[in-house]
Enzyme design. Structure first.
Site, PDB file in Angstrom:
ATOM      1  N   PRO A  79       0.831  -1.211   0.000  1.00 37.94           N
ATOM      2  CA  PRO A  79       0.000   0.000   0.000  1.00 37.94           C
ATOM      3  C   PRO A  79       0.859   1.252   0.000  1.00 37.94           C
ATOM      4  O   PRO A  79       2.012   1.222   0.445  1.00 37.94           O
ATOM      5  CB  PRO A  79      -0.794  -0.124   1.304  1.00 37.94           C
ATOM      6  CG  PRO A  79       0.055  -0.972   2.183  1.00 37.94           C
ATOM      7  CD  PRO A  79       0.758  -1.939   1.269  1.00 37.94           C
ATOM      8  N   PRO A  80       0.338   2.361  -0.508  1.00 39.10           N
ATOM      9  CA  PRO A  80       1.112   3.611  -0.487  1.00 39.10           C
ATOM     10  C   PRO A  80       1.538   3.970   0.926  1.00 39.10           C
ATOM     11  O   PRO A  80       0.841   3.664   1.895  1.00 39.10           O
ATOM     12  CB  PRO A  80       0.119   4.643  -1.045  1.00 39.10           C
ATOM     13  CG  PRO A  80      -0.864   3.854  -1.834  1.00 39.10           C
ATOM     14  CD  PRO A  80      -0.979   2.524  -1.140  1.00 39.10           C
ATOM     15  N   CYS A  81       2.694   4.607   1.034  1.00 36.73           N
ATOM     16  CA  CYS A  81       3.224   4.984   2.352  1.00 36.73           C
ATOM     17  C   CYS A  81       2.480   6.217   2.843  1.00 36.73           C
ATOM     18  O   CYS A  81       2.932   7.349   2.683  1.00 36.73           O
ATOM     19  CB  CYS A  81       4.723   5.254   2.270  1.00 36.73           C
ATOM     20  SG  CYS A  81       5.463   5.615   3.863  1.00 36.73           S
ATOM     21  N   GLN A  82       1.306   5.978   3.417  1.00 35.35           N
ATOM     22  CA  GLN A  82       0.467   7.064   3.919  1.00 35.35           C
ATOM     23  C   GLN A  82       0.320   6.925   5.426  1.00 35.35           C
ATOM     24  O   GLN A  82       0.193   5.828   5.949  1.00 35.35           O
ATOM     25  CB  GLN A  82      -0.920   7.008   3.268  1.00 35.35           C
ATOM     26  CG  GLN A  82      -0.894   7.245   1.771  1.00 35.35           C
ATOM     27  CD  GLN A  82      -2.209   6.854   1.139  1.00 35.35           C
ATOM     28  OE1 GLN A  82      -2.691   5.758   1.363  1.00 35.35           O
ATOM     29  NE2 GLN A  82      -2.794   7.743   0.363  1.00 35.35           N
ATOM     30  N   ASN A 124       7.075  -2.226   2.303  1.00 36.88           N
ATOM     31  CA  ASN A 124       7.057  -0.801   2.004  1.00 36.88           C
ATOM     32  C   ASN A 124       8.405  -0.202   2.373  1.00 36.88           C
ATOM     33  O   ASN A 124       9.324  -0.914   2.778  1.00 36.88           O
ATOM     34  CB  ASN A 124       5.930  -0.108   2.776  1.00 36.88           C
ATOM     35  CG  ASN A 124       5.281   1.006   1.990  1.00 36.88           C
ATOM     36  OD1 ASN A 124       5.954   1.942   1.560  1.00 36.88           O
ATOM     37  ND2 ASN A 124       3.977   0.908   1.792  1.00 36.88           N
TER      38      ASN A 124
END
Length: 358
Positions: A79-82, A124
């Protein structure tokens, strides 16, 4: 025994290039961007790709149904690093927290909650596990949330692994989160000796900027003459920014300012620095070929690594093909987005052994 698997936030599938050779059978994948989804399908035509926004409820139901019908037992997710880098008083923080679209890791939780998975692998950048996420009215680290939600069912291992320690000529740390049912053995890969750039790419012939060689994928992008001159006077491991005479200049002759690792050559006796999405930019961080000392005192190869050299230090097959029309910039971008394939393979198949539920 084959284990059916799925890939969420798959990008173009670069990281999976060695996974599909083992006993993981990827039957379902999801990627937001069409071009990357199409590239994934080019590499893995047997995998059903669901292209689109995973937070869309209709699409999510379709992906879940396909995963259930195929008895998926292994989930891979990047998943995006949010998240929030700190917990503090920020005027935008409350608004950010209230929108779950800012925390796509929660979409992964939905799949874990619904599917009876044996293995979950989330990977990630290292800072991902240092970020805070809203959960039950609190801001918690991802490890804390995972233990609250899943510690009763899964062993949870969270580590930072660097590609250079696993037979890859690149220093590329990644945060690895492994979750697997109690009773299953899923050990970490064995550390290997580092591979130097000399050993990995030292056999390839030199290239001038703009030169197209007869070797597949071994060509160099062009560079402005003033930059070429500065790089020729730059030793391995140093930056042209700090050269006293021959330094990067603007068109008007003014000295270009930059960080100490811009316009910087790599070093022959070390692995390559991390290959980012900007690996084709000579001004970006640590991107320039180490070069060889010439008789006139200058250094050869005032250029970035060729695509071939980039493949080698990223553990990608030198004979790889890409979809027709794929530009060099696009290829470099999707490589920079991905975990090196050999590292992901080493994690999934430690010491070359198939992953197994026993």
């Amino acid at each position: 025994m084959k284990i059916n698997a799925m890939s969420l936030f798959s990008s173009a599938g670069i990281g999976e290039l060695d996974l599909h050779k083992g006993n993981l059978n990827f039957v379902v994948a999801n990627e937001l961007l069409k071009k990357r989804a199409d590239t994934y399908q080019f590499f893995y035509p047997e995998t059903k790709m669901f292209q689109g926004d995973i937070s869309d409820e209709k699409l999510k139901r379709e992906i879940l149904l396909s995963a259930q019908q195929n008895n998926v037992k292994f989930l891979l997710a990047t998943p995006p690093c949010q998240g929030l880098s700190s917990v503090g008083k920020n005027k935008h923080q409350d608004h950010f927290i209230k929108d779950n679209r800012n925390f796509l890791i929660f979409e992964v939780f939905e799949f874990i909650d619904v599917l009876n998975l044996d293995f979950i692998l989330i990977e990630n950048v290292p800072r991902f596990i240092e970020m805070y996420f809203p959960y039950n009215g609190q801001l918690l680290l991802l490890e804390e949330i995972l233990k609250i939600k899943y510690a009763s069912k899964y062993q949870i291992d969270i580590v930072i692994l660097n590609a250079k320690d696993y037979g890859i000529c690149q220093s590329r740390p990644r945060a690895i989160i492994k979750m697997y049912k109690y009773g299953i053995t899923w050990k970490l890969p064995t550390i290997q000796a580092e591979i130097s750039l000399q050993r990995a790419i030292g056999h390839l012939p030199p290239l001038e900027p703009g030169e197209v060689s007869s070797i597949k994928w071994h060509s160099a992008p062009n560079v402005k003459p003033s930059i070429i001159e500065a790089i020729r006077h730059t030793k391995p491991g140093t930056s042209a920014i700090s050269n006293p005479i021959f330094y990067p200049k603007k068109d008007n002759g003014e000295r270009i300012k930059g960080f100490h690792n811009t316009y910087k050559r790599m070093e022959w006796d070390k692995p390559a620095p991390a290959r980012t999405t900007y690996s084709g930019s000579i001004s970006s961080h640590n991107n320039i070929h180490p070069g060889r000392l010439q008789l006139d005192g200058t250094y050869s190869d005032p250029r970035v690594l060729s695509l071939l050299e980039t493949f080698i230090v990223s553990s990608i097959d030198e004979n790889i093909e890409f979809p027709p029309g794929s530009s060099e910039t696009y290829i470099r971008t999707i490589i920079g987005e991905a975990i090196p394939p050999k590292l992901l393979s080493a994690i999934c198949f430690p010491d070359g052994e198939n992953i197994n539920v026993k």
